[in-house]
Motif scaffolding. Structure first.
Motif, PDB file in Angstrom:
ATOM      1  N   ARG A  45      39.028  41.108  52.538  1.00 55.50           N
ATOM      2  CA  ARG A  45      37.647  40.961  52.037  1.00 55.50           C
ATOM      3  C   ARG A  45      37.628  40.129  50.753  1.00 55.50           C
ATOM      4  O   ARG A  45      36.774  39.259  50.578  1.00 55.50           O
ATOM      5  CB  ARG A  45      37.012  42.330  51.817  1.00 55.50           C
ATOM      6  CG  ARG A  45      36.660  43.039  53.119  1.00 55.50           C
ATOM      7  CD  ARG A  45      35.809  44.268  52.905  1.00 55.50           C
ATOM      8  NE  ARG A  45      36.437  45.284  52.076  1.00 55.50           N
ATOM      9  CZ  ARG A  45      37.245  46.243  52.518  1.00 55.50           C
ATOM     10  NH1 ARG A  45      37.538  46.312  53.801  1.00 55.50           N
ATOM     11  NH2 ARG A  45      37.751  47.130  51.697  1.00 55.50           N
ATOM     12  N   LEU A  46      38.573  40.399  49.858  1.00 54.76           N
ATOM     13  CA  LEU A  46      38.647  39.641  48.614  1.00 54.76           C
ATOM     14  C   LEU A  46      38.951  38.170  48.896  1.00 54.76           C
ATOM     15  O   LEU A  46      38.405  37.278  48.254  1.00 54.76           O
ATOM     16  CB  LEU A  46      39.690  40.241  47.680  1.00 54.76           C
ATOM     17  CG  LEU A  46      39.772  39.650  46.274  1.00 54.76           C
ATOM     18  CD1 LEU A  46      38.429  39.724  45.559  1.00 54.76           C
ATOM     19  CD2 LEU A  46      40.853  40.372  45.474  1.00 54.76           C
ATOM     20  N   SER A  47      39.785  37.924  49.875  1.00 51.35           N
ATOM     21  CA  SER A  47      40.106  36.561  50.272  1.00 51.35           C
ATOM     22  C   SER A  47      38.859  35.825  50.759  1.00 51.35           C
ATOM     23  O   SER A  47      38.637  34.661  50.406  1.00 51.35           O
ATOM     24  CB  SER A  47      41.173  36.577  51.367  1.00 51.35           C
ATOM     25  OG  SER A  47      41.510  35.280  51.759  1.00 51.35           O
ATOM     26  N   LEU A  48      38.037  36.502  51.544  1.00 58.55           N
ATOM     27  CA  LEU A  48      36.794  35.893  52.024  1.00 58.55           C
ATOM     28  C   LEU A  48      35.849  35.588  50.872  1.00 58.55           C
ATOM     29  O   LEU A  48      35.181  34.560  50.859  1.00 58.55           O
ATOM     30  CB  LEU A  48      36.111  36.809  53.036  1.00 58.55           C
ATOM     31  CG  LEU A  48      36.800  36.944  54.388  1.00 58.55           C
ATOM     32  CD1 LEU A  48      36.098  38.020  55.231  1.00 58.55           C
ATOM     33  CD2 LEU A  48      36.803  35.616  55.125  1.00 58.55           C
ATOM     34  N   LEU A  49      35.787  36.500  49.896  1.00 60.66           N
ATOM     35  CA  LEU A  49      34.898  36.303  48.751  1.00 60.66           C
ATOM     36  C   LEU A  49      35.353  35.175  47.839  1.00 60.66           C
ATOM     37  O   LEU A  49      34.535  34.455  47.278  1.00 60.66           O
ATOM     38  CB  LEU A  49      34.797  37.598  47.938  1.00 60.66           C
ATOM     39  CG  LEU A  49      34.010  38.734  48.576  1.00 60.66           C
ATOM     40  CD1 LEU A  49      34.173  40.012  47.755  1.00 60.66           C
ATOM     41  CD2 LEU A  49      32.545  38.364  48.689  1.00 60.66           C
ATOM     42  N   THR A  50      36.670  35.023  47.675  1.00 64.03           N
ATOM     43  CA  THR A  50      37.195  34.021  46.743  1.00 64.03           C
ATOM     44  C   THR A  50      37.500  32.690  47.399  1.00 64.03           C
ATOM     45  O   THR A  50      37.661  31.685  46.711  1.00 64.03           O
ATOM     46  CB  THR A  50      38.472  34.532  46.056  1.00 64.03           C
ATOM     47  OG1 THR A  50      39.496  34.729  47.046  1.00 64.03           O
ATOM     48  CG2 THR A  50      38.221  35.812  45.292  1.00 64.03           C
ATOM     49  N   GLY A  51      37.635  32.690  48.715  1.00 63.55           N
ATOM     50  CA  GLY A  51      37.982  31.462  49.412  1.00 63.55           C
ATOM     51  C   GLY A  51      39.449  31.094  49.289  1.00 63.55           C
ATOM     52  O   GLY A  51      39.847  29.979  49.603  1.00 63.55           O
ATOM     53  N   GLY A  52      40.264  32.026  48.845  1.00 61.30           N
ATOM     54  CA  GLY A  52      41.702  31.776  48.715  1.00 61.30           C
ATOM     55  C   GLY A  52      42.500  32.934  49.273  1.00 61.30           C
ATOM     56  O   GLY A  52      41.976  34.029  49.492  1.00 61.30           O
TER      57      GLY A  52
END
Length: 108
Positions: A45-52
């Protein structure tokens, strides 16, 4: 292991190579597969939010969980993750704590 890897912790921010620093979402760790799977879901989920890319990492214990209980992918601890980053020539890492509290994990 911390003294030899402190350069990674101190280098949070723009790495000297101009690439994005590695991002490690770190929890205390657990011997329960469900805890590692929950950490992985949070990292996704954090990856989706940050784009990384965000790597799910535990301070300890989770590497004792059988890989077959984790969809065939073994859990990683902070020590092994930092060692791998150093071997790969990564010169910066952003350590994002997730529910870090009183623990012997940072003392050893």
């Amino acid at each position: 292991f911390f003294p030899s890897y402190m350069f990674l912790l101190a280098a949070v921010g723009a790495p000297t190579t101009g690439s994005r620093p590695a991002t490690l979402l770190v929890d205390n760790g657990s011997k329960r597969a469900a805890s590692t799977l929950a950490l992985r879901a949070a990292a996704e989920r954090l990856s989706l939010l940050t784009g990384g890319a965000v790597e799910p990492i535990s301070l300890r214990w989770s590497d004792g969980v059988a890989a077959d209980a984790l969809a065939g992918r073994p859990a990683r601890t902070l020590q092994s993750a930092l060692r791998q980053l150093a071997e790969d020539g990564v010169d910066a890492a952003a350590i994002v704590p997730l529910f870090l509290g009183p623990s012997d994990g940072l003392a050893e």
